[in-house]
Design a protein around this motif. Structure first.
Motif, mmCIF file in Angstrom:
data_model
loop_
_atom_site.group_PDB
_atom_site.id
_atom_site.type_symbol
_atom_site.label_atom_id
_atom_site.label_comp_id
_atom_site.label_asym_id
_atom_site.label_seq_id
_atom_site.Cartn_x
_atom_site.Cartn_y
_atom_site.Cartn_z
ATOM 1 N N PRO A 5 -2.383 8.494 11.454
ATOM 2 C CA PRO A 5 -2.365 8.401 9.989
ATOM 3 C C PRO A 5 -1.093 8.962 9.345
ATOM 4 O O PRO A 5 -1.123 9.459 8.228
ATOM 5 N N GLU A 6 0.027 8.872 10.043
ATOM 6 C CA GLU A 6 1.290 9.391 9.503
ATOM 7 C C GLU A 6 1.664 8.796 8.138
ATOM 8 O O GLU A 6 2.044 9.530 7.241
ATOM 9 N N PRO A 7 1.588 7.468 7.941
ATOM 10 C CA PRO A 7 1.944 6.918 6.636
ATOM 11 C C PRO A 7 0.916 7.319 5.567
ATOM 12 O O PRO A 7 -0.292 7.116 5.758
ATOM 13 N N PRO A 8 1.364 7.873 4.458
ATOM 14 C CA PRO A 8 0.430 8.321 3.418
ATOM 15 C C PRO A 8 -0.461 7.222 2.860
ATOM 16 O O PRO A 8 -1.569 7.499 2.422
ATOM 17 N N ALA A 9 -0.006 5.984 2.890
ATOM 18 C CA ALA A 9 -0.783 4.895 2.291
ATOM 19 C C ALA A 9 -1.973 4.451 3.141
ATOM 20 O O ALA A 9 -2.894 3.816 2.636
ATOM 21 N N MET A 10 -2.004 4.789 4.422
ATOM 22 C CA MET A 10 -3.017 4.219 5.310
ATOM 23 C C MET A 10 -4.452 4.645 4.967
ATOM 24 O O MET A 10 -5.348 3.798 4.909
ATOM 25 N N ILE A 11 -4.702 5.897 4.771
ATOM 26 C CA ILE A 11 -6.083 6.343 4.539
ATOM 27 C C ILE A 11 -6.635 5.824 3.212
ATOM 28 O O ILE A 11 -7.748 5.264 3.185
ATOM 29 N N PRO A 12 -5.908 5.943 2.089
ATOM 30 C CA PRO A 12 -6.477 5.370 0.868
ATOM 31 C C PRO A 12 -6.664 3.858 0.964
ATOM 32 O O PRO A 12 -7.643 3.328 0.441
ATOM 33 N N CYS A 13 -5.759 3.185 1.665
ATOM 34 C CA CYS A 13 -5.911 1.732 1.821
ATOM 35 C C CYS A 13 -7.095 1.384 2.713
ATOM 36 O O CYS A 13 -7.770 0.376 2.487
ATOM 37 N N SER A 14 -7.372 2.199 3.705
ATOM 38 C CA SER A 14 -8.544 1.934 4.542
ATOM 39 C C SER A 14 -9.823 2.136 3.735
ATOM 40 O O SER A 14 -10.765 1.353 3.869
ATOM 41 N N LEU A 15 -9.859 3.134 2.881
ATOM 42 C CA LEU A 15 -11.026 3.317 2.008
ATOM 43 C C LEU A 15 -11.162 2.147 1.031
ATOM 44 O O LEU A 15 -12.271 1.691 0.752
ATOM 45 N N TYR A 16 -10.049 1.660 0.538
ATOM 46 C CA TYR A 16 -10.054 0.502 -0.348
ATOM 47 C C TYR A 16 -10.631 -0.712 0.382
ATOM 48 O O TYR A 16 -11.490 -1.428 -0.148
ATOM 49 N N LEU A 17 -10.172 -0.942 1.620
ATOM 50 C CA LEU A 17 -10.680 -2.053 2.426
ATOM 51 C C LEU A 17 -12.178 -1.906 2.671
ATOM 52 O O LEU A 17 -12.939 -2.879 2.527
ATOM 53 N N ILE A 18 -12.610 -0.714 3.041
ATOM 54 C CA ILE A 18 -14.038 -0.469 3.264
ATOM 55 C C ILE A 18 -14.839 -0.834 2.020
ATOM 56 O O ILE A 18 -15.867 -1.528 2.102
ATOM 57 N N ASN A 19 -14.383 -0.400 0.860
ATOM 58 C CA ASN A 19 -15.084 -0.677 -0.389
ATOM 59 C C ASN A 19 -15.164 -2.176 -0.654
ATOM 60 O O ASN A 19 -16.231 -2.700 -1.005
#
Length: 146
Positions: A9-23
């Motif tokens: 998860p080095e890139p800061p955008a990955m975790i919020p984008c994964s939550l966005y995808l999940i939603n």
């Protein structure tokens, strides 16, 4: 079931984008399983401590996800390094289902793109690292197609 694959998860955008995808996927009534390395899964837990987005979502360690989970219909992988390429290809080979890769980073690595495509992975390249907006636009296009 859609399996979301997260590596480092080095890139800061990955975790919020994964939550966005999940939603987005939950709103379409898909069952979701997230397979990721320990750090990525821990960041998801901390980002959604009340389990608003993660409620009903399974989470497994990235190596455990290779042990023959039942019901995987599609894989969506976040790829930004060579490890992401390797895991995406391994998961695709293991499950033999449609696999999409969101290939992102400060620059698009064309070698990664070529390798993924050679293994039948549909690649969605996007230049993004800190800013999640370009990845969100790609996610919207992917989910619209489901």
């Amino acid at each position: 079931m859609i399996l979301i694959l997260l590596g480092c998860p080095e890139p800061p955008a990955m975790i919020p984008c994964s939550l966005y995808l999940i939603n987005k996927l939950k709103k379409k009534k898909f069952k979701i399983l997230v397979s990721g390395n320990h750090a990525a899964l821990k960041l998801l837990d901390v980002a959604d401590i009340e389990r608003y987005y993660l409620k009903g979502v399974g989470c497994v360690d990235i190596d455990e996800g290779l042990k023959g989970l039942k019901g995987v219909e599609k894989i969506i992988s976040f790829v930004h390094n060579d490890g992401g390429v390797s895991y995406t290809i391994t998961y695709k080979s293991n499950y033999n289902v449609e696999t999409l890769a969101i290939l992102f980073g400060k620059r698009i690595n064309l070698e990664f793109k070529k390798t993924l495509e050679e293994y039948g992975v549909k690649v969605h390249p996007v230049r993004a690292f800190h800013n999640p907006t370009p990845i969100v636009k790609v996610i919207d296009k992917i989910v619209e197609g489901f």
